[in-house]
Motif scaffolding. Structure first.
Motif, PDB file in Angstrom:
ATOM      1  N   VAL A   1      -7.471  -3.369  -9.769  1.00  0.00           N
ATOM      2  CA  VAL A   1      -6.510  -4.290 -10.386  1.00  0.00           C
ATOM      3  C   VAL A   1      -6.564  -5.583  -9.582  1.00  0.00           C
ATOM      4  CG1 VAL A   1      -4.975  -2.531 -11.324  1.00  0.00           C
ATOM      5  CG2 VAL A   1      -4.595  -3.368  -9.008  1.00  0.00           C
ATOM      6  N   ARG A   2      -6.429  -6.690 -10.258  1.00  0.00           N
ATOM      7  CA  ARG A   2      -6.553  -7.987  -9.602  1.00  0.00           C
ATOM      8  C   ARG A   2      -5.362  -8.886  -9.962  1.00  0.00           C
ATOM      9  NH1 ARG A   2     -11.725  -9.143  -7.623  1.00  0.00           N
ATOM     10  NH2 ARG A   2     -13.311  -7.568  -8.141  1.00  0.00           N
ATOM     11  N   ASN A   3      -5.112  -9.796  -9.059  1.00  0.00           N
ATOM     12  CA  ASN A   3      -4.109 -10.843  -9.296  1.00  0.00           C
ATOM     13  C   ASN A   3      -2.711 -10.291  -9.539  1.00  0.00           C
ATOM     14  OD1 ASN A   3      -6.231 -12.721  -9.111  1.00  0.00           O
ATOM     15  ND2 ASN A   3      -6.649 -12.548 -11.313  1.00  0.00           N
ATOM     16  N   MET A   4      -2.406  -9.161  -8.906  1.00  0.00           N
ATOM     17  CA  MET A   4      -1.035  -8.676  -8.971  1.00  0.00           C
ATOM     18  C   MET A   4      -0.160  -9.582  -8.103  1.00  0.00           C
ATOM     19  SD  MET A   4      -0.909  -6.052 -11.015  1.00  0.00           S
ATOM     20  CE  MET A   4      -2.194  -6.818 -12.022  1.00  0.00           C
ATOM     21  N   ASP A   5       0.982  -9.976  -8.630  1.00  0.00           N
ATOM     22  CA  ASP A   5       1.891 -10.829  -7.863  1.00  0.00           C
ATOM     23  C   ASP A   5       2.806 -10.019  -6.963  1.00  0.00           C
ATOM     24  OD1 ASP A   5       1.304 -13.597  -8.833  1.00  0.00           O
ATOM     25  OD2 ASP A   5       1.726 -12.652 -10.761  1.00  0.00           O
ATOM     26  N   VAL A   6       3.332  -8.923  -7.483  1.00  0.00           N
ATOM     27  CA  VAL A   6       4.201  -8.054  -6.704  1.00  0.00           C
ATOM     28  C   VAL A   6       3.809  -6.610  -6.961  1.00  0.00           C
ATOM     29  CG1 VAL A   6       6.181  -9.618  -6.620  1.00  0.00           C
ATOM     30  CG2 VAL A   6       5.943  -8.030  -8.543  1.00  0.00           C
ATOM     31  N   THR A   7       4.125  -5.763  -6.000  1.00  0.00           N
ATOM     32  CA  THR A   7       3.883  -4.339  -6.164  1.00  0.00           C
ATOM     33  C   THR A   7       5.044  -3.546  -5.608  1.00  0.00           C
ATOM     34  OG1 THR A   7       2.329  -2.509  -5.771  1.00  0.00           O
ATOM     35  CG2 THR A   7       2.657  -4.060  -3.958  1.00  0.00           C
ATOM     36  N   GLU A   8       5.325  -2.442  -6.235  1.00  0.00           N
ATOM     37  CA  GLU A   8       6.259  -1.469  -5.687  1.00  0.00           C
ATOM     38  C   GLU A   8       5.467  -0.636  -4.673  1.00  0.00           C
ATOM     39  OE1 GLU A   8       8.741   2.206  -5.568  1.00  0.00           O
ATOM     40  OE2 GLU A   8       6.614   1.969  -5.923  1.00  0.00           O
ATOM     41  N   ILE A   9       6.119  -0.231  -3.575  1.00  0.00           N
ATOM     42  CA  ILE A   9       5.420   0.528  -2.539  1.00  0.00           C
ATOM     43  C   ILE A   9       6.429   1.399  -1.798  1.00  0.00           C
ATOM     44  CG2 ILE A   9       5.648  -1.219  -0.712  1.00  0.00           C
ATOM     45  CD1 ILE A   9       2.662  -0.535  -0.010  1.00  0.00           C
ATOM     46  N   THR A  10       5.941   2.361  -1.027  1.00  0.00           N
ATOM     47  CA  THR A  10       6.813   3.243  -0.250  1.00  0.00           C
ATOM     48  C   THR A  10       6.537   3.075   1.234  1.00  0.00           C
ATOM     49  OG1 THR A  10       5.215   5.051  -0.512  1.00  0.00           O
ATOM     50  CG2 THR A  10       7.022   4.953  -2.090  1.00  0.00           C
ATOM     51  N   SER A  11       7.502   3.479   2.040  1.00  0.00           N
ATOM     52  CA  SER A  11       7.423   3.235   3.477  1.00  0.00           C
ATOM     53  C   SER A  11       6.248   3.944   4.134  1.00  0.00           C
ATOM     54  CB  SER A  11       8.731   3.663   4.151  1.00  0.00           C
ATOM     55  OG  SER A  11       8.962   5.049   3.983  1.00  0.00           O
ATOM     56  N   ASN A  12       5.882   5.118   3.634  1.00  0.00           N
ATOM     57  CA  ASN A  12       4.813   5.877   4.289  1.00  0.00           C
ATOM     58  C   ASN A  12       3.426   5.280   4.043  1.00  0.00           C
ATOM     59  OD1 ASN A  12       5.273   6.842   1.563  1.00  0.00           O
ATOM     60  ND2 ASN A  12       3.843   8.494   1.979  1.00  0.00           N
ATOM     61  N   ARG A  13       3.309   4.335   3.105  1.00  0.00           N
ATOM     62  CA  ARG A  13       2.009   3.706   2.858  1.00  0.00           C
ATOM     63  C   ARG A  13       2.023   2.208   3.159  1.00  0.00           C
ATOM     64  NH1 ARG A  13      -1.008   7.326  -0.141  1.00  0.00           N
ATOM     65  NH2 ARG A  13      -2.824   6.144   0.539  1.00  0.00           N
ATOM     66  N   LEU A  14       3.157   1.722   3.642  1.00  0.00           N
ATOM     67  CA  LEU A  14       3.283   0.292   3.899  1.00  0.00           C
ATOM     68  C   LEU A  14       2.317  -0.176   4.976  1.00  0.00           C
ATOM     69  CD1 LEU A  14       4.701  -2.427   3.523  1.00  0.00           C
ATOM     70  CD2 LEU A  14       6.412  -1.668   5.192  1.00  0.00           C
ATOM     71  N   ALA A  15       2.258   0.513   6.106  1.00  0.00           N
ATOM     72  CA  ALA A  15       1.380   0.086   7.196  1.00  0.00           C
ATOM     73  C   ALA A  15      -0.077   0.071   6.746  1.00  0.00           C
ATOM     74  CB  ALA A  15       1.554   1.003   8.406  1.00  0.00           C
TER      75      ALA A  15
END
Length: 430
Positions: free
Chosen positions: A136-150
């Motif tokens: 996927v390209r040119n995403m402006d924002v993404t939802e994410i979780t703390s365990n994969r943030l780093a």
């Protein structure tokens, strides 16, 4: 300045110039025989402790824990303050399906004169992979979780935020999110929802009084009579954690291969016992009756009653149990700005938009059922207003549940992540 201090600062300078990675900097310091005090120049005691113990994840970033906060490295400067939002074209959101009310999407599009497009993923594993491989390209924002943030930060998939554009973070959110353990000083994230992991079921189909069982998690391994009507969360961390908790293993970040393998064997045994479906759609399947017993997030059960209950359905039949604080998972989802965002100012405004009290409240009670961690949204308010049925009061959380002793699925080392993902792949592959 003594020689050791000078050498440490030279290594730090090389790190900041991009000539050394964090791991290479740690190695250089050790080779030079420098002390942990010198290591602290690279980012605080958590970095020093991680370097000493080897407890680091992707990019050499220390493994954050509720009782061991970590400040993430910054690879670029945040956008400048005072910029005008971009208009026209498409604003791209990367998120789970059915997680933001279309009314909010439309309101944001109208307010800022853009088209809003949501590209969906089924799991955070999939989201990280698709972002990293440019699927996927040119995403402006993404939802994410703390365990994969780093991992996302180490892969330079996210950019640091400028909180001047996000006043609602300080104004409206629980204090813990001003500087969460996984992102000290909130350099990359703002919270979106908070939820526990537990068991959802239909009281008209399941005869056991699950909360009164000696081990409620054992219901899945004694569900022969519900075969074909059982589900397990389609999430590599949650599914394995289910099996760990069933055995009384409360280290849901373990990297012990023997413990993980035992969890895998327990999960594989479910196939013959109750043939569970693996999905994240309990918000729909339990209300409609295609699932009677499910490993579920608290928000799924509330969403099922608030937005997905079929006409004529009885919401009092939907039940939810989760363990007490410190004995079961509590997690939060968050939003971040993607590194290759084409509309970075608008991306910041999206984060602020979702933290508006009215927007967050209506997205919660009118649509997704996932509680936003805003100070204005309390269990008392929700129950008194009769928005939350008495049978689902257990789905609502308070800030006290996010203490240093909370049980949270946190970051793993690279080897640990592979171990969990491999075990999960074997489970879903049969």
């Amino acid at each position: 300045m003594d020689h050791d201090d000078w050498k440490a600062r030279q290594i730090l300078y090389s790190l900041r110039q991009g000539r050394l990675s964090r791991r290479e900097a740690f190695t250089a310091l050790r080779t030079a025989g420098l002390s942990l005090a010198a290591l602290r120049l690279l980012g605080g005691s958590a970095w020093a402790d991680a370097a000493a113990s080897g407890a680091v994840g992707p990019g050499g970033i220390p493994l954050a824990r509720p009782n061991r906060p970590v400040k993430l490295p910054v690879f670029k400067d945040p956008i400048k303050s005072g910029l005008k939002p971009e208009t026209g074209g498409t604003f791209n959101i990367f998120n789970y399906a059915d997680y933001v009310d279309k009314k909010l999407l439309d309101a944001f599009a109208k307010k800022y004169d853009v088209n809003v497009q949501v590209t969906t993923f089924d799991s955070i594993d999939q989201a990280i992979t698709r972002l990293a491989t440019k699927a996927v390209r040119n995403m402006d924002v993404t939802e994410i979780t703390s365990n994969r943030l780093a991992q996302a930060v180490a892969g330079k998939l996210l950019q640091p935020i400028n909180k001047d554009y996000i006043p609602n973070l300080k104004k409206n959110c629980w204090p813990q999110f001003m500087s969460p353990f996984y992102d000290v000083d909130a350099q990359y994230t703002v919270p979106y929802t908070i939820y526990t992991t537990g068991i959802g079921w239909r009281s008209d189909k399941v005869s056991e009084d699950i909360p009164k069982l000696e081990n409620p998690w054992s219901i899945f391994w004694n569900a022969e009579k519900y075969k074909g009507y059982v589900s397990v969360l389609d999430d590599s961390r949650e599914a394995i954690a289910l099996a760990l908790l069933y055995r009384g293993e409360y280290d849901i970040n373990t990297e012990d291969p023997k413990i993980i393998d035992k969890a895998l064997q327990d999960l594989l045994a479910l196939s013959g016992i109750c043939n569970p479906k693996v999905n994240i759609t309990g918000y729909q399947t339990i209300p409609e009756g295609s699932c009677w017993l499910g490993h579920n997030w608290s928000g799924n059960m509330l969403s099922g009653v608030l937005a997905f209950m079929p006409e004529g359905g009885d919401p009092t039949q939907i039940q939810y149990w989760c363990p007490p604080p410190g004995k079961g998972p509590i997690q939060n989802d968050m939003w971040a700005v993607c590194t290759d965002a084409k509309k970075p100012v608008l991306a910041h405004l999206w984060l602020n938009f979702l933290l508006d009290e009215d927007n967050a409240y209506h997205n919660f009670v009118d649509y997704n059922g996932y509680q936003p961690p805003l100070t204005s949204i309390t269990p008392e308010r929700l129950v008194d207003s009769k928005l939350i049925p008495p049978n689902l009061q257990s789905t609502i959380m308070t800030p006290a549940q996010l203490g240093p002793d909370s049980l949270q699925e946190a970051a793993l080392t690279n080897d640990g992540l592979k171990l969990w993902q491999s075990a999960y792949a074997r489970f879903t592959g049969g």
